[in-house]
Write a protein that holds these residues in place. Structure first.
Motif, PDB file in Angstrom:
ATOM      1  N   ARG A 102      -5.840   8.416   1.440  1.00 20.67           N
ATOM      2  CA  ARG A 102      -5.499   7.176   0.729  1.00 20.67           C
ATOM      3  C   ARG A 102      -4.913   6.153   1.698  1.00 20.67           C
ATOM      4  O   ARG A 102      -5.247   4.971   1.640  1.00 20.67           O
ATOM      5  N   LYS A 103      -4.032   6.618   2.602  1.00 18.42           N
ATOM      6  CA  LYS A 103      -3.448   5.706   3.593  1.00 18.42           C
ATOM      7  C   LYS A 103      -4.541   5.113   4.482  1.00 18.42           C
ATOM      8  O   LYS A 103      -4.511   3.922   4.792  1.00 18.42           O
ATOM      9  N   ILE A 104      -5.478   5.963   4.893  1.00 17.89           N
ATOM     10  CA  ILE A 104      -6.578   5.490   5.742  1.00 17.89           C
ATOM     11  C   ILE A 104      -7.389   4.441   4.985  1.00 17.89           C
ATOM     12  O   ILE A 104      -7.759   3.405   5.546  1.00 17.89           O
ATOM     13  N   GLU A 105      -7.670   4.692   3.703  1.00 21.23           N
ATOM     14  CA  GLU A 105      -8.456   3.744   2.903  1.00 21.23           C
ATOM     15  C   GLU A 105      -7.707   2.421   2.743  1.00 21.23           C
ATOM     16  O   GLU A 105      -8.294   1.335   2.854  1.00 21.23           O
ATOM     17  N   ILE A 106      -6.401   2.495   2.507  1.00 23.38           N
ATOM     18  CA  ILE A 106      -5.593   1.272   2.374  1.00 23.38           C
ATOM     19  C   ILE A 106      -5.622   0.486   3.687  1.00 23.38           C
ATOM     20  O   ILE A 106      -5.794  -0.739   3.688  1.00 23.38           O
ATOM     21  N   ARG A 108      -7.968   0.627   5.986  1.00 26.50           N
ATOM     22  CA  ARG A 108      -9.321   0.081   6.165  1.00 26.50           C
ATOM     23  C   ARG A 108      -9.496  -1.195   5.351  1.00 26.50           C
ATOM     24  O   ARG A 108     -10.013  -2.193   5.838  1.00 26.50           O
ATOM     25  N   GLN A 109      -9.004  -1.162   4.102  1.00 22.78           N
ATOM     26  CA  GLN A 109      -9.102  -2.348   3.254  1.00 22.78           C
ATOM     27  C   GLN A 109      -8.286  -3.507   3.831  1.00 22.78           C
ATOM     28  O   GLN A 109      -8.721  -4.658   3.807  1.00 22.78           O
ATOM     29  N   ARG A 110      -7.101  -3.182   4.368  1.00 26.70           N
ATOM     30  CA  ARG A 110      -6.254  -4.222   4.967  1.00 26.70           C
ATOM     31  C   ARG A 110      -6.965  -4.859   6.167  1.00 26.70           C
ATOM     32  O   ARG A 110      -7.019  -6.083   6.293  1.00 26.70           O
ATOM     33  N   LEU A 111      -7.551  -4.020   7.017  1.00 28.01           N
ATOM     34  CA  LEU A 111      -8.274  -4.537   8.181  1.00 28.01           C
ATOM     35  C   LEU A 111      -9.487  -5.358   7.750  1.00 28.01           C
ATOM     36  O   LEU A 111      -9.802  -6.385   8.362  1.00 28.01           O
ATOM     37  N   GLU A 112     -10.151  -4.903   6.699  1.00 27.19           N
ATOM     38  CA  GLU A 112     -11.300  -5.642   6.178  1.00 27.19           C
ATOM     39  C   GLU A 112     -10.863  -7.024   5.682  1.00 27.19           C
ATOM     40  O   GLU A 112     -11.531  -8.026   5.933  1.00 27.19           O
TER      41      GLU A 112
END
Length: 175
Positions: A102-106, A108-112
């Protein structure tokens, strides 16, 4: 490292489950055998008279067998407890892995989002740059146009002045 531990825990858990099932089956067999033995011995006690020594030996054998069964039950209990510990560790590991994902996905979304914002800013700057260049070109064209008009006005004035002088000269000559 975690996936190795996870696989090890899974293998251990599977082995424990199989072993517990084997031990429970063996225990059922032992219980049935024990019941059968107890029934046989009780029958023999009723049917045949034994000496005190023989009876004591049989009772001791039964106690030994019961002790063995108790020891086996205790071992099964320890195996179950270990299985529960392993299952809890496995569950905790899974939960930790899910939190990490979940942290990785968050992230990734932040970087996106950052990338989208940077692209929007670049596009905005490009539009502003193009608008600035367009205004500069328009201003340059207006300036040239004004210079041209000014130049043409001066030329006209100069021609008019020259024509007037010529007229005046002609008028003077005619007089």
């Amino acid at each position: 490292m975690r996936s190795r531990e996870l696989e090890e825990l899974k293998r251990k858990n599977d082995w424990l489950r199989k072993r517990i099932a084997e031990l429970e089956q063996m225990l059922r067999g032992h219980r049935e055998q024990l019941r059968s033995q107890i029934d046989d011995r009780n029958q023999r006690l009723r049917d045949v008279s034994h000496t005190f020594t023989t009876k004591t030996i049989e009772i001791t054998d039964i106690k030994d067998h019961n002790k063995q069964m108790e020891d086996e039950l205790l071992r099964i209990k320890r195996l179950r407890e270990q299985r529960e510990i392993d299952e809890r560790k496995l569950r905790e590991h899974r939960e930790e892995e899910e939190r990490r994902m979940r942290k990785i996905e968050i992230e990734r979304q932040r970087l996106e989002q950052i990338e989208i914002e940077e692209r929007r800013i670049r596009e905005q700057q490009q539009r502003e740059g193009e608008e600035w260049r367009r205004r500069q070109m328009e201003e340059e064209q207006r300036r040239r146009q004004l210079e041209k008009e000014e130049h043409e006005r001066r030329l006209r004035e100069q021609r008019e002045l020259e024509e007037r002088r010529l007229r005046e000269l002609r008028e003077l000559e005619e007089r």
